[in-house]
Design a protein around this motif. Structure first.
Motif, PDB file in Angstrom:
ATOM      1  N   GLU A  42       0.823  -1.210   0.000  1.00  0.00           N
ATOM      2  CA  GLU A  42       0.000   0.000   0.000  1.00  0.00           C
ATOM      3  C   GLU A  42       0.856   1.259   0.000  1.00  0.00           C
ATOM      4  OE1 GLU A  42      -3.225   0.308  -0.269  1.00  0.00           O
ATOM      5  OE2 GLU A  42      -3.607  -1.828  -0.361  1.00  0.00           O
ATOM      6  N   ASN A  43       2.115   1.133   0.470  1.00  0.00           N
ATOM      7  CA  ASN A  43       2.987   2.310   0.551  1.00  0.00           C
ATOM      8  C   ASN A  43       3.923   2.428  -0.649  1.00  0.00           C
ATOM      9  OD1 ASN A  43       1.942   3.035   3.105  1.00  0.00           O
ATOM     10  ND2 ASN A  43       3.293   1.539   4.110  1.00  0.00           N
ATOM     11  N   LYS A  44       3.756   1.592  -1.646  1.00  0.00           N
ATOM     12  CA  LYS A  44       4.615   1.652  -2.827  1.00  0.00           C
ATOM     13  C   LYS A  44       4.404   2.955  -3.575  1.00  0.00           C
ATOM     14  CE  LYS A  44       5.580  -0.675  -7.206  1.00  0.00           C
ATOM     15  NZ  LYS A  44       5.258  -1.824  -8.097  1.00  0.00           N
ATOM     16  N   ILE A  45       5.503   3.519  -4.069  1.00  0.00           N
ATOM     17  CA  ILE A  45       5.445   4.760  -4.846  1.00  0.00           C
ATOM     18  C   ILE A  45       5.672   4.401  -6.310  1.00  0.00           C
ATOM     19  CG2 ILE A  45       6.406   7.058  -5.164  1.00  0.00           C
ATOM     20  CD1 ILE A  45       7.357   6.969  -2.277  1.00  0.00           C
ATOM     21  N   PHE A  46       4.712   4.676  -7.163  1.00  0.00           N
ATOM     22  CA  PHE A  46       4.770   4.323  -8.577  1.00  0.00           C
ATOM     23  C   PHE A  46       5.460   5.430  -9.378  1.00  0.00           C
ATOM     24  CE2 PHE A  46       1.459   1.679  -6.928  1.00  0.00           C
ATOM     25  CZ  PHE A  46       1.471   0.534  -7.688  1.00  0.00           C
ATOM     26  N   GLU A  47       6.283   4.987 -10.341  1.00  0.00           N
ATOM     27  CA  GLU A  47       6.884   5.949 -11.279  1.00  0.00           C
ATOM     28  C   GLU A  47       6.024   6.115 -12.524  1.00  0.00           C
ATOM     29  OE1 GLU A  47      10.861   4.888 -12.167  1.00  0.00           O
ATOM     30  OE2 GLU A  47      11.589   5.154 -10.111  1.00  0.00           O
ATOM     31  N   LYS A  48       5.328   5.036 -12.932  1.00  0.00           N
ATOM     32  CA  LYS A  48       4.425   5.091 -14.074  1.00  0.00           C
ATOM     33  C   LYS A  48       3.065   4.564 -13.627  1.00  0.00           C
ATOM     34  CE  LYS A  48       7.945   4.514 -17.655  1.00  0.00           C
ATOM     35  NZ  LYS A  48       8.380   3.708 -18.827  1.00  0.00           N
ATOM     36  N   VAL A  49       2.032   5.291 -13.958  1.00  0.00           N
ATOM     37  CA  VAL A  49       0.681   4.912 -13.555  1.00  0.00           C
ATOM     38  C   VAL A  49      -0.256   5.066 -14.738  1.00  0.00           C
ATOM     39  CG1 VAL A  49       0.958   5.473 -11.107  1.00  0.00           C
ATOM     40  CG2 VAL A  49       0.317   7.268 -12.710  1.00  0.00           C
ATOM     41  N   GLU A  50      -1.442   4.512 -14.574  1.00  0.00           N
ATOM     42  CA  GLU A  50      -2.434   4.605 -15.648  1.00  0.00           C
ATOM     43  C   GLU A  50      -2.975   6.035 -15.780  1.00  0.00           C
ATOM     44  OE1 GLU A  50      -5.302   1.733 -14.493  1.00  0.00           O
ATOM     45  OE2 GLU A  50      -4.062   0.000 -15.022  1.00  0.00           O
ATOM     46  N   THR A  54      -5.222  15.818  -6.846  1.00  0.00           N
ATOM     47  CA  THR A  54      -5.987  14.601  -7.120  1.00  0.00           C
ATOM     48  C   THR A  54      -4.983  13.467  -7.321  1.00  0.00           C
ATOM     49  OG1 THR A  54      -7.757  15.843  -8.189  1.00  0.00           O
ATOM     50  CG2 THR A  54      -7.637  13.484  -8.660  1.00  0.00           C
ATOM     51  N   PRO A  55      -5.001  12.403  -6.511  1.00  0.00           N
ATOM     52  CA  PRO A  55      -3.953  11.370  -6.583  1.00  0.00           C
ATOM     53  C   PRO A  55      -3.995  10.587  -7.891  1.00  0.00           C
ATOM     54  CG  PRO A  55      -5.712  10.672  -5.114  1.00  0.00           C
ATOM     55  CD  PRO A  55      -6.014  12.091  -5.482  1.00  0.00           C
ATOM     56  N   ALA A  56      -2.878   9.908  -8.159  1.00  0.00           N
ATOM     57  CA  ALA A  56      -2.785   9.040  -9.331  1.00  0.00           C
ATOM     58  C   ALA A  56      -3.624   7.782  -9.117  1.00  0.00           C
ATOM     59  CB  ALA A  56      -1.335   8.666  -9.603  1.00  0.00           C
ATOM     60  N   VAL A  57      -3.981   7.135 -10.252  1.00  0.00           N
ATOM     61  CA  VAL A  57      -4.824   5.944 -10.201  1.00  0.00           C
ATOM     62  C   VAL A  57      -4.108   4.800 -10.908  1.00  0.00           C
ATOM     63  CG1 VAL A  57      -7.036   4.933 -10.859  1.00  0.00           C
ATOM     64  CG2 VAL A  57      -6.934   7.324 -10.119  1.00  0.00           C
ATOM     65  N   GLN A  58      -4.046   3.641 -10.266  1.00  0.00           N
ATOM     66  CA  GLN A  58      -3.466   2.429 -10.839  1.00  0.00           C
ATOM     67  C   GLN A  58      -4.356   1.248 -10.472  1.00  0.00           C
ATOM     68  OE1 GLN A  58      -0.958   2.201 -12.852  1.00  0.00           O
ATOM     69  NE2 GLN A  58      -0.619   0.002 -12.936  1.00  0.00           N
ATOM     70  N   ASN A  59      -4.801   0.497 -11.488  1.00  0.00           N
ATOM     71  CA  ASN A  59      -5.688  -0.655 -11.278  1.00  0.00           C
ATOM     72  C   ASN A  59      -6.955  -0.269 -10.532  1.00  0.00           C
ATOM     73  OD1 ASN A  59      -3.868  -2.404 -12.559  1.00  0.00           O
ATOM     74  ND2 ASN A  59      -2.778  -2.819 -10.649  1.00  0.00           N
ATOM     75  N   GLY A  60      -7.449   0.901 -10.840  1.00  0.00           N
ATOM     76  CA  GLY A  60      -8.719   1.325 -10.276  1.00  0.00           C
ATOM     77  C   GLY A  60      -8.663   1.850  -8.860  1.00  0.00           C
ATOM     78  N   ARG A  61      -7.468   2.064  -8.305  1.00  0.00           N
ATOM     79  CA  ARG A  61      -7.383   2.583  -6.940  1.00  0.00           C
ATOM     80  C   ARG A  61      -6.342   3.689  -6.874  1.00  0.00           C
ATOM     81  NH1 ARG A  61      -3.160   0.242  -3.902  1.00  0.00           N
ATOM     82  NH2 ARG A  61      -1.953  -1.307  -5.079  1.00  0.00           N
ATOM     83  N   SER A  62      -6.491   4.576  -5.898  1.00  0.00           N
ATOM     84  CA  SER A  62      -5.559   5.684  -5.711  1.00  0.00           C
ATOM     85  C   SER A  62      -4.252   5.159  -5.135  1.00  0.00           C
ATOM     86  CB  SER A  62      -6.169   6.736  -4.777  1.00  0.00           C
ATOM     87  OG  SER A  62      -7.364   7.256  -5.331  1.00  0.00           O
TER      88      SER A  62
END
Length: 275
Positions: free
Chosen positions: A166-174, A251-259
């Protein structure tokens, strides 16, 4: 030469009349026919001797009765061996069925007359250690037994789906994180709050300086982990970081349908011109 001797004389004598017959040419021509005849006789003799020699040699050679031995040759049939095919590994054995859990039937109570009761409800003591369901079933006590892994018809064991940190920080997101109000509102916020004279006040030379600031937009929209990616100096990186810290929530980033938490890189350009 006298006229009465011309008709009886040889042609050679007429040619050499009055010439030196002792020189040699007269004698060579005179004996020409004899030399030709002698040469033909010698040549014929040599050819006759060669013919006789070949006949004698053929007579002395052992005869094979004119028969030619013929041997039959059979070619061996060459067959190409096929490479053995690797058989797929056998499917894993089917795991045993999980043990049945003891269940007690319990349905919402319905008030009826005593004589109409067909199956009395289980006692409260029985319900404490049994799993409640719509049907009754005999089995072992439910002590947190984990269901077995799912088998995919011999194709392999289906792994349990891993839950991402849950605490992972993504570099690329949808869907990238965005400032509330859009890019235009974010640009206006920076222009209103940035001190464009910062490099001039700190003695920077003329030119254009683009600084890059990286920060994290958390899944709740807050901004954290602000740090510069450039080092132009003259207070430009510090000024850009100061303004970004003042920014409201995004507004946070979204990946796999979740913030999710995601990185954001912001370029900011300072321009220093001469007076």
């Amino acid at each position: 030469m006298e006229a009465n001797k011309i008709l009886s004389s040889d042609l050679l004598d007429l040619v050499f009349e009055g010439r030196n017959k002792e020189y040699g040419a007269y004698e060579l021509r005179r004996r020409y026919n004899k030399r030709i005849t002698l040469a033909l006789i010698i040549t014929g003799s040599v050819a006759l001797l060669a013919l006789i020699g070949s006949i004698i040699a053929s007579e002395l050679k052992p005869s094979d009765d004119g028969k030619l031995e013929i041997k039959e040759v059979t070619l061996q049939k060459v067959e190409q061996q096929e490479e053995p095919k690797e058989l797929p590994p056998p499917p894993p054995p089917k795991p045993p069925d999980p043990p049945k859990i003891e269940m007690k039937q319990f349905t919402p109570p319905k008030i009826v007359k005593d004589e109409e009761v067909q199956e009395p409800p289980p006692a409260q003591e029985e319900l404490k250690e049994a799993k409640i369901d719509v049907v009754s079933q005999e089995g072992i006590k439910d002590e947190g037994i984990v269901a077995p892994a799912v088998i995919d018809d011999g194709k392999g064991v289906v792994e349990e789906k891993k839950v991402e940190d849950e605490n992972k920080i993504f570099e690329k997101v949808e869907i990238e994180a965005s400032f509330k109000g859009g890019e235009g509102a974010w640009r206006k916020f920076l222009e209103r709050n940035l001190n464009g004279n910062t490099p001039v006040d700190n003695g920077a030379a003329e030119g254009t300086y683009t600084v890059y600031i990286q920060f994290v937009v958390s899944k709740d929209g807050s901004i954290s982990d602000i740090k510069p990616l450039t080092n132009h100096g003259f207070g430009m990186e510090q000024e850009a970081m100061r303004v970004i810290k003042k920014a409201p929530s995004w507004t946070p980033a979204v990946q796999n349908g979740r913030s999710v938490n995601a990185y954001r890189k912001q370029p900011i350009t300072f321009q220093v011109t001469g007076e």
